[in-house]
Design an enzyme around this catalytic site. Structure first.
Site, PDB file in Angstrom:
ATOM      1  N   ASN A  80       0.813  -1.223   0.000  1.00 34.38           N
ATOM      2  CA  ASN A  80       0.000   0.000   0.000  1.00 34.38           C
ATOM      3  C   ASN A  80       0.845   1.271   0.000  1.00 34.38           C
ATOM      4  O   ASN A  80       0.422   2.296  -0.532  1.00 34.38           O
ATOM      5  CB  ASN A  80      -0.907  -0.042   1.239  1.00 34.38           C
ATOM      6  CG  ASN A  80      -1.502   1.299   1.569  1.00 34.38           C
ATOM      7  OD1 ASN A  80      -2.412   1.773   0.878  1.00 34.38           O
ATOM      8  ND2 ASN A  80      -0.980   1.950   2.613  1.00 34.38           N
ATOM      9  N   LYS A 113       9.292  -9.607  -2.844  1.00 40.90           N
ATOM     10  CA  LYS A 113      10.371 -10.612  -2.874  1.00 40.90           C
ATOM     11  C   LYS A 113      10.684 -11.153  -1.479  1.00 40.90           C
ATOM     12  O   LYS A 113      10.981 -12.328  -1.311  1.00 40.90           O
ATOM     13  CB  LYS A 113      11.654  -9.991  -3.447  1.00 40.90           C
ATOM     14  CG  LYS A 113      11.773 -10.094  -4.945  1.00 40.90           C
ATOM     15  CD  LYS A 113      13.057  -9.445  -5.435  1.00 40.90           C
ATOM     16  CE  LYS A 113      14.301 -10.226  -5.007  1.00 40.90           C
ATOM     17  NZ  LYS A 113      15.541  -9.509  -5.359  1.00 40.90           N
ATOM     18  N   SER A 131      -2.962  -0.184  -6.707  1.00 38.47           N
ATOM     19  CA  SER A 131      -2.746   0.630  -7.896  1.00 38.47           C
ATOM     20  C   SER A 131      -3.577   1.890  -7.714  1.00 38.47           C
ATOM     21  O   SER A 131      -3.527   2.531  -6.651  1.00 38.47           O
ATOM     22  CB  SER A 131      -3.144  -0.180  -9.136  1.00 38.47           C
ATOM     23  OG  SER A 131      -3.087   0.607 -10.293  1.00 38.47           O
ATOM     24  N   TYR A 145       3.706   9.825 -11.393  1.00 39.73           N
ATOM     25  CA  TYR A 145       2.784   8.989 -10.612  1.00 39.73           C
ATOM     26  C   TYR A 145       2.125   7.932 -11.493  1.00 39.73           C
ATOM     27  O   TYR A 145       2.092   6.755 -11.138  1.00 39.73           O
ATOM     28  CB  TYR A 145       1.714   9.865  -9.945  1.00 39.73           C
ATOM     29  CG  TYR A 145       0.770   9.069  -9.068  1.00 39.73           C
ATOM     30  CD1 TYR A 145       1.227   8.424  -7.912  1.00 39.73           C
ATOM     31  CD2 TYR A 145      -0.578   8.948  -9.388  1.00 39.73           C
ATOM     32  CE1 TYR A 145       0.361   7.694  -7.110  1.00 39.73           C
ATOM     33  CE2 TYR A 145      -1.446   8.220  -8.585  1.00 39.73           C
ATOM     34  CZ  TYR A 145      -0.971   7.595  -7.447  1.00 39.73           C
ATOM     35  OH  TYR A 145      -1.825   6.866  -6.649  1.00 39.73           O
ATOM     36  N   LYS A 149       2.062   3.805 -11.367  1.00 42.19           N
ATOM     37  CA  LYS A 149       0.853   2.983 -11.174  1.00 42.19           C
ATOM     38  C   LYS A 149       0.565   2.111 -12.400  1.00 42.19           C
ATOM     39  O   LYS A 149       0.077   0.993 -12.252  1.00 42.19           O
ATOM     40  CB  LYS A 149      -0.346   3.872 -10.796  1.00 42.19           C
ATOM     41  CG  LYS A 149      -0.211   4.493  -9.392  1.00 42.19           C
ATOM     42  CD  LYS A 149      -0.109   3.444  -8.266  1.00 42.19           C
ATOM     43  CE  LYS A 149      -0.116   4.054  -6.889  1.00 42.19           C
ATOM     44  NZ  LYS A 149       0.020   3.068  -5.786  1.00 42.19           N
TER      45      LYS A 149
END
Ligand SMILES: NC(=O)c1ccc[n+]([C@@H]2O[C@H](COP(=O)([O-])OP(=O)(O)OC[C@H]3O[C@@H](n4cnc5c(N)ncnc54)[C@H](OP(=O)(O)O)[C@@H]3O)[C@@H](O)[C@H]2O)c1
Length: 270
Positions: A80, A113, A131, A145, A149
């Site tokens: 997030n 990862k 997203s 930006y 996204k």
């Protein structure tokens, strides 16, 4: 009892999601750059507040390890953490450009990862990547930006092929305009008085955002969609959050580039 690890849990969507999952009986590893910002979350049962800066590689593995030590396993990851760099490309230093991609893209990949070996060993897990409507459509002065996204959309979709056979699911959540501090401390606006050529576009951007952000959804709306995304049937990749996200993304799907972008330009007008 299941466990979710959340990045950027200090406020907004991350915090609302931490509260939502905790209230559903999940364990929550609420990670954030400054754990003192999570003092209230830390008082709740089954919530571990721990430091994780997605741009500080050295902070990622210890936070994941803390979560596994405390709760035994991690069932879901919510990527997030993020912010919005807006302004003319020319106004951004290379360092500022890198910071946007390091946070919204590279950081997300590094946290993913770090969690994957654990999920792979369990043959189970769900990764939810935040997203935006801005991962499918663009607004003026959002080169950086939207670049991040759109990257989150593509990397998530590609990643799902390699993780699905291992029992690990990838979900993309696309919020519309949400009432958080995104337009405040998480908005990195660059402008420069030598770049007056871009001033009309900046003014148009202001008009556009004024219209689009007139009726933002609460972060709890996104938390609910994330809850559904984590608990959804197997084969769904994308989840929208907020009525405006449905309206705008349906419109995007229905129109060709020129028609849709023409509509955005109309909204940029006075
Ligand atoms: N609000 C919207 O309209 C909207 C719409 C679509 C998508 N989104 C996405 O939603 C996500 C959350 O944003 P929000 O709206 O909830 O805004 P927010 O309340 O400002 O939250 C942003 C969070 O990201 C964290 N963060 C920033 N850089 C970080 C880093 N290097 N390492 C770890 N955490 C970091 C912030 O931490 P600090 O407390 O340390 O600053 C904060 O917890 C972002 O990915 C954003 O792009 C928001």
């Amino acid at each position: 009892m299941k466990t979710i690890l959340i990045t950027g849990a200090s406020s907004g969507i991350g915090k609302a999601t931490a509260l939502r999952f905790q209230s559903e009986g999940w364990n929550v590893v609420a990670t954030m750059r400054d754990p003192s910002a999570g003092a209230d979350l830390g008082t709740l049962d089954n919530v571990l507040v721990t430091r994780l800066d997605v741009t500080d590689a050295g902070s990622i593995a210890p936070a994941v390890a803390d979560g596994i030590t405390r709760f035994g396993r991690i069932d879901a990851l919510l990527n997030n953490a993020g912010y919005g760099a807006y302004g003319p490309l020319e106004a951004f230093s290379t360092e500022r450009i890198r910071r946007q991609f390091d946070t919204n893209v590279i950081g997300l990949l590094e946290v993913t990862k770090a969690v994957l070996p654990h999920m792979r060993a369990n043959r189970s897990g769900t990764i939810v990547n935040i997203s935006s409507i801005g991962g499918q459509i663009t607004f003026p002065l959002g080169t950086l930006y939207h670049g991040t996204k759109f990257a989150v959309e593509g990397l998530s979709e590609a990643l799902h092929y390699e993780l699905e056979p291992l029992g690990i699911r990838v979900r993309i959540v696309e919020p519309g305009m949400i009432k958080t501090d995104f337009g405040g401390r998480s908005f990195d606006f660059a402008m420069d008085e030598t770049l007056a050529d871009y001033a009309p576009t900046a003014a148009a951007m202001g008009r556009l955002f004024g219209k689009l952000a007139a009726n933002p959804s609460a972060p709890e709306v996104v938390a609910e969609v994330i809850w559904q995304a984590v608990n959804a049937p197997k084969d769904r990749l994308r989840f929208r959050a907020g009525q405006d996200a449905h309206t705008l993304l349906d419109d995007r799907k229905a129109k060709d580039d020129v028609t849709f972008i023409g509509g955005i330009k109309d909204l940029m007008g006075s």
